[in-house]
Structures are given as structure tokens and as C-alpha cells.
Design a protein around this motif. Structure first.
Motif, mmCIF file in Angstrom:
data_model
loop_
_atom_site.group_PDB
_atom_site.id
_atom_site.type_symbol
_atom_site.label_atom_id
_atom_site.label_comp_id
_atom_site.label_asym_id
_atom_site.label_seq_id
_atom_site.Cartn_x
_atom_site.Cartn_y
_atom_site.Cartn_z
ATOM 1 N N TYR A 180 0.841 -1.199 0.000
ATOM 2 C CA TYR A 180 0.000 0.000 0.000
ATOM 3 C C TYR A 180 0.883 1.259 0.000
ATOM 4 C CZ TYR A 180 -3.580 3.381 1.410
ATOM 5 O OH TYR A 180 -4.422 4.474 1.458
ATOM 6 N N GLU A 222 1.396 4.123 -2.878
ATOM 7 C CA GLU A 222 1.290 5.545 -2.579
ATOM 8 C C GLU A 222 2.476 6.307 -3.158
ATOM 9 O OE1 GLU A 222 -0.179 7.474 1.367
ATOM 10 O OE2 GLU A 222 1.981 7.258 1.553
ATOM 11 N N ARG A 230 0.072 4.909 9.063
ATOM 12 C CA ARG A 230 -0.917 4.831 7.986
ATOM 13 C C ARG A 230 -2.078 3.932 8.385
ATOM 14 N NH1 ARG A 230 -1.282 8.234 5.547
ATOM 15 N NH2 ARG A 230 -0.019 8.291 3.662
ATOM 16 N N LEU A 281 -6.108 4.888 8.415
ATOM 17 C CA LEU A 281 -7.117 4.129 7.682
ATOM 18 C C LEU A 281 -8.213 3.586 8.590
ATOM 19 C CD1 LEU A 281 -4.826 2.116 5.219
ATOM 20 C CD2 LEU A 281 -6.260 4.091 4.683
ATOM 21 N N ALA A 341 -9.090 -0.540 1.558
ATOM 22 C CA ALA A 341 -8.327 0.669 1.261
ATOM 23 C C ALA A 341 -7.466 0.497 0.012
ATOM 24 C CB ALA A 341 -7.459 1.034 2.461
ATOM 25 N N ARG A 357 -9.692 0.591 -3.036
ATOM 26 C CA ARG A 357 -10.350 1.894 -3.150
ATOM 27 C C ARG A 357 -9.373 2.984 -3.571
ATOM 28 N NH1 ARG A 357 -11.427 4.004 2.498
ATOM 29 N NH2 ARG A 357 -9.211 4.475 2.251
ATOM 30 N N ASP A 358 -8.199 3.011 -2.932
ATOM 31 C CA ASP A 358 -7.262 4.110 -3.138
ATOM 32 C C ASP A 358 -6.345 3.905 -4.339
ATOM 33 O OD1 ASP A 358 -8.410 5.088 -0.862
ATOM 34 O OD2 ASP A 358 -6.761 4.508 0.468
ATOM 35 N N TYR A 359 -6.032 2.652 -4.667
ATOM 36 C CA TYR A 359 -5.087 2.382 -5.757
ATOM 37 C C TYR A 359 -5.592 1.274 -6.681
ATOM 38 C CZ TYR A 359 -2.318 5.208 -2.650
ATOM 39 O OH TYR A 359 -1.898 6.228 -1.841
ATOM 40 N N SER A 405 -13.475 3.254 8.859
ATOM 41 C CA SER A 405 -12.394 3.590 7.940
ATOM 42 C C SER A 405 -12.378 5.078 7.662
ATOM 43 C CB SER A 405 -12.568 2.825 6.619
ATOM 44 O OG SER A 405 -11.526 3.121 5.733
ATOM 45 N N PRO A 446 -10.011 8.441 2.168
ATOM 46 C CA PRO A 446 -8.726 8.152 1.524
ATOM 47 C C PRO A 446 -7.690 9.187 1.930
ATOM 48 C CG PRO A 446 -10.515 7.967 -0.053
ATOM 49 C CD PRO A 446 -11.106 8.528 1.209
ATOM 50 N N ARG A 486 -2.669 12.574 -1.054
ATOM 51 C CA ARG A 486 -1.604 12.023 -1.888
ATOM 52 C C ARG A 486 -0.235 12.635 -1.559
ATOM 53 N NH1 ARG A 486 -4.411 8.571 -2.003
ATOM 54 N NH2 ARG A 486 -5.694 7.766 -3.698
ATOM 55 N N SER A 525 2.282 12.336 0.371
ATOM 56 C CA SER A 525 2.836 11.381 1.328
ATOM 57 C C SER A 525 4.029 11.957 2.065
ATOM 58 C CB SER A 525 3.255 10.111 0.595
ATOM 59 O OG SER A 525 3.966 9.259 1.445
#
Length: 438
Positions: free
Chosen positions: A81, A85, A159, A163, A194, A197-199, A329, A332, A335, A337
Motif C-alpha cells: 500500500y 502511494e 498509515r 485508515l 483501502a 479503493r485508493d489504488y 475507515s 482516503p 496524496r 505522502s
């Protein structure tokens, strides 16, 4: 319809019939044991399971879903994950080199067997982690992303908190045995959601069945990829302390489910339990679409001791008991990071005994949130519970991209590392942030 599916539908049919006749006086009936769940030892202290609707987050079924468990190699989903990112942020590329340090190369199997000083690409490292569950690749990638595996593990834990994985702590990037590395079935379901959903652009990596690497054809450890329609991920895991674990997702008729099974006595039983839960979950969603009010938890009879554990979990809110329950949860993550890519050649040595090179400019981060108020609350909580290490520090809710970082600044290197060490000893995740260069 397969014989297995017919048997599962019969289970649900018997359950529904029992529910309709429950009001009438009758001789107590022996519960029907769902296929394969009876294979889990009833005295097992490792077993836990959950089934989640990936779209809504509704928990369709849970047994010991919040009980602490060892994640084993499902840990690598979080490692990946954070790699996803970094890819999405443009900080690394799929064809960038991942150099194997002596420490990475020395990891125990399973591994790719890359020698110290040699390198592979980011894409190869990720493929090796997904298929062979390569521990050496996980450590090498963690060192590339975080500088050291220890620092990267702290990022993993932070992280996880962001989440909504409230009961998870990571101590390494691979899942190899460590008593501090704990999670729950619910938290692994949150992580699975996650990732997809995110990637979504990288999630397909988990469906890799075979990986060709330096003359080897490496087969994915997830056997359900080969035999169950609709399965496209995620990850297996095993250490002696955990038993056989599996986080798996499948899609049928535009419906996606996630199942997590932990503590299986062997691979075959673990896979059969997960398959049984998924098939039953899909049937429940199909029947709901026809207007029936039904849940897996209400209709999936289990062996007596497992049933008692499930009932106890329901009383604590682990399952929906006929209501829609959302996973806790967070939205998101931003970005922007906080991961800094550090090549192994420039990794600072830990515990070198060197004096602080930038006194008063080091920082300890204790959380990351979507609102300034939450970040400030975290500072107050940490100050109240662990005030001593931060008597000379300044608490700030620092904006970083779309998030607010809870940080104590104005510390020397020794103070920051000592404070974070003390917090970690008391199960409070933290991360030491060095002063910015320039």
C-alpha cells in the motif's frame, strides 16, 4: 451450480426454515454445521474471520473479528500500500532499482534469493512479494522507501491508524515473527478495502498467478486464484504463532466481497473456509437484491464453540445483527505522502552514538489526521499520557498537504529518538522526523 454451492444454499435454506418455525413449540433441533467450518478446531485460539461488502463496508459476518492476531505475511499488503502511494505520487517508478542490503538479503525464506549488493526493479520486488511472499524483497523495498525497515514500520503503523485500523501495530515489513506485530480480522478487511479503493490501478497486481524471475516460474501462494471464479486477490500468510491466514476478495455480478480467515490449521482448511464464507456471502447479497432481509451471521450455523464466540462478538458489535454496519475507515489519505525515498547507500546507521547534529530541530510525529482539531486532540492525549519526554518540546498540528500531522518539535536528535523509543515501549506509535535539509 456446483455441488459445493448447492450444499451451501441448502445450509441457508435450512436456516431460514428454522427461523420461520422458531415461534412454534418444538423439540430443540441440532444446528446444521456449515461446510468446512467444522474443520476448524473448536478449541482454536487462533481462529478469526470476517466477511465484508467491499462497496459499503458492511460486515456480513464476523467471528472474533476484533481479537488480536498475528498478521504473518498479510503484512505485505500494507508494505505494498505504501509502495503504491509512492508510485502514485511519482516518488518512485516501476523500473527503479531496489538494492538489496546485507540485511535484506539475509532474511529467512520464503525469499527471491537476491544477493547483497544486487538489485531488481520495484515491479519485480512487488511481484515477488505478491506471489512468493518474498521476505527479502519486502525488506529491500521498505529500506528504499523509508531508509530503514524500522522507520518504514513506523510509517506503516501511522498509515494503519489513518485508515481506521485501530488495533494494528507493525514492527516489520514482511510479517516475520515479532510479538509486537498485531492486527485483527476487521483491520485486515479495512486494509483490503483501502488498497482497492485508493489504488485500483495497482490492485490488479494481487491477481498475478505466475511470476517469471531469472529463469524461475513462481506460482502465487493464493490457491483460490486458480479454482474459485471471481477471486482476484489478495494475500496469504503463515507463521507458527498465527496459523494459516488469508485475506481474499472476489467479484460476482458487480458485487465484491472481502473475506479474512485467520488461524486455519492448514492451507486446505483455510481456503475451504474462506471459499465457503464467500459463496454464502454472495448468496446473501443475491437474496437481499430480491427483497429478503437476511445476513450471513443469522444464517451460517457453526460448531457450538465457534457459534458462542460469534454470538459474543455480535454482542460487542462485531457483526451487524441485521443492521448495516460500516467499517471505521477514514477517508482516503491525501496524496502528499510523508515518505521520503532514501537509497540504501545513504541510510544512516542506527544507535551509532553520534551526537545530535541539529540540536533543537528534530521532531516526533504521533499521528496524522484530516482535521486540525483531531490533530490537536492527539497532541493533548499524548501530552497527558506521556508528558515527560516532551517537557521541552512544542506541540504543533502541522499542515502537510491535505492532512494535519500531530508533531512535537524543537527537540535534539537524542531527545526525539529517546521519546519515540519510550512511546513505542508503551504501544504508542510514533515516528522520528529529522530536520529538513537546506
Amino acid at each position: 451450480m456446483t455441488k459445493h454451492a448447492r450444499r451451501l444454499l441448502l445450509t441457508l435454506g435450512l436456516a431460514a426454515a428454522t427461523a420461520l418455525t422458531a415461534a412454534a413449540p418444538a423439540v430443540a433441533q441440532q444446528p446444521y454445521v456449515a461446510p468446512y467450518l467444522s474443520l476448524i478446531p473448536q478449541s482454536s485460539t487462533k481462529y478469526a474471520a470476517i466477511v465484508v461488502d467491499a462497496r459499503t463496508g458492511e460486515v456480513l459476518y464476523g467471528s472474533r473479528a476484533d481479537a488480536p492476531r498475528y498478521p504473518a505475511s498479510i503484512t505485505k499488503v500494507m508494505t505494498l500500500y505504501l509502495a503504491f502511494e509512492a508510485l502514485a505520487a511519482g516518488k518512485i517508478q516501476l523500473d527503479d532499482p531496489v538494492v538489496f542490503s546485507p540485511r535484506a538479503a539475509a532474511q529467512p525464506p520464503t525469499k527471491l534469493g537476491v544477493r547483497a549488493g544486487d538489485s531488481i526493479t520495484v515491479h519485480e520486488a512487488m511481484q515477488g512479494m505478491v506471489t512468493r511472499s518474498a521476505n527479502d524483497a519486502a525488506v529491500a523495498l521498505a529500506e528504499k522507501l523509508g531508509g530503514t525497515e524500522q522507520r518504514f514500520a513506523a510509517l506503516m503503523t501511522l498509515r494503519a491508524q489513518e485508515l481506521g485500523m485501530a488495533n494494528t501495530h507493525f514492527a516489520n515489513a514482511s510479517g516475520l515473527p515479532d510479538s509486537r506485530q498485531l492486527t485483527t480480522a476487521r483491520d485486515l478487511a479495512i486494509l483490503s478495502r483501502a488498497v482497492m479503493r485508493d489504488y485500483p490501478q495497482y490492485y490488479r497486481l494481487f491477481s498475478t498467478k505466475n511470476f517469471e524471475f531469472r529463469g524461475q516460474s513462481i506460482r502465487n501462494h493464493n490457491g483460490l486464484l486458480y479454482r474459485m471464479d471471481g477471486v482476484d486477490g489478495l494475500k496469504t500468510g503463515f507463521i507458527n504463532a498465527s496459523g494459516f491466514n488469508l485475506a481474499v476478495s472476489a467479484v460476482r455480478e458487480n458485487r465484491r466481497l472481502i473475506a479474512v480467515v485467520m488461524g486455519g490449521p492448514n492451507v486446505a482448511t483455510r481456503d475451504r473456509v474462506a471459499e465457503s464464507l464467500l459463496v454464502t456471502g454472495f448468496d446473501v447479497l443475491e437474496r437481499r437484491a430480491r427483497g429478503e432481509q437476511i445476513t450471513v451471521a443469522q444464517n451460517f450455523f457453526e460448531p457450538p464453540q465457534l457459534a458462542q464466540a460469534t454470538e459474543a462478538s455480535m454482542q460487542q458489535g462485531d457483526t451487524d445483527r441485521g443492521l448495516s454496519v460500516q467499517l471505521a475507515s477514514a477517508p482516503p489519505p491525501g496524496r502528499a505522502s510523508s515518505i521520503q525515498i532514501v537509497e540504501p547507500s545513504s541510510v544512516p546507521k542506527l544507535n551509532s552514538g553520534a551526537k545530535a547534529s541539529a540540536g533543537g530541530r528534530w521532531t516526533v510525529q504521533v499521528g496524522s489526521f484530516t482535521s486540525r482539531d483531531d490533530a490537536r486532540k492527539q497532541l493533548n492525549i499524548v501530552q497527558k499520557r506521556f508528558g515527560a519526554p516532551f517537557t521541552q518540546a512544542r506541540g504543533v498540528a502541522e499542515k502537510d498537504g491535505s492532512r494535519y500531522r500531530s508533531r512535537f518539535s524543537g527537540m535534539t536528535e537524542a531527545q526525539a529518538k529517546g521519546a519515540c523509543r519510550e512511546l513505542k515501549a508503551k504501544k504508542q506509535p510514533c515516528m522520528v522526523v529529522p530536520p529538513a535539509r537546506g
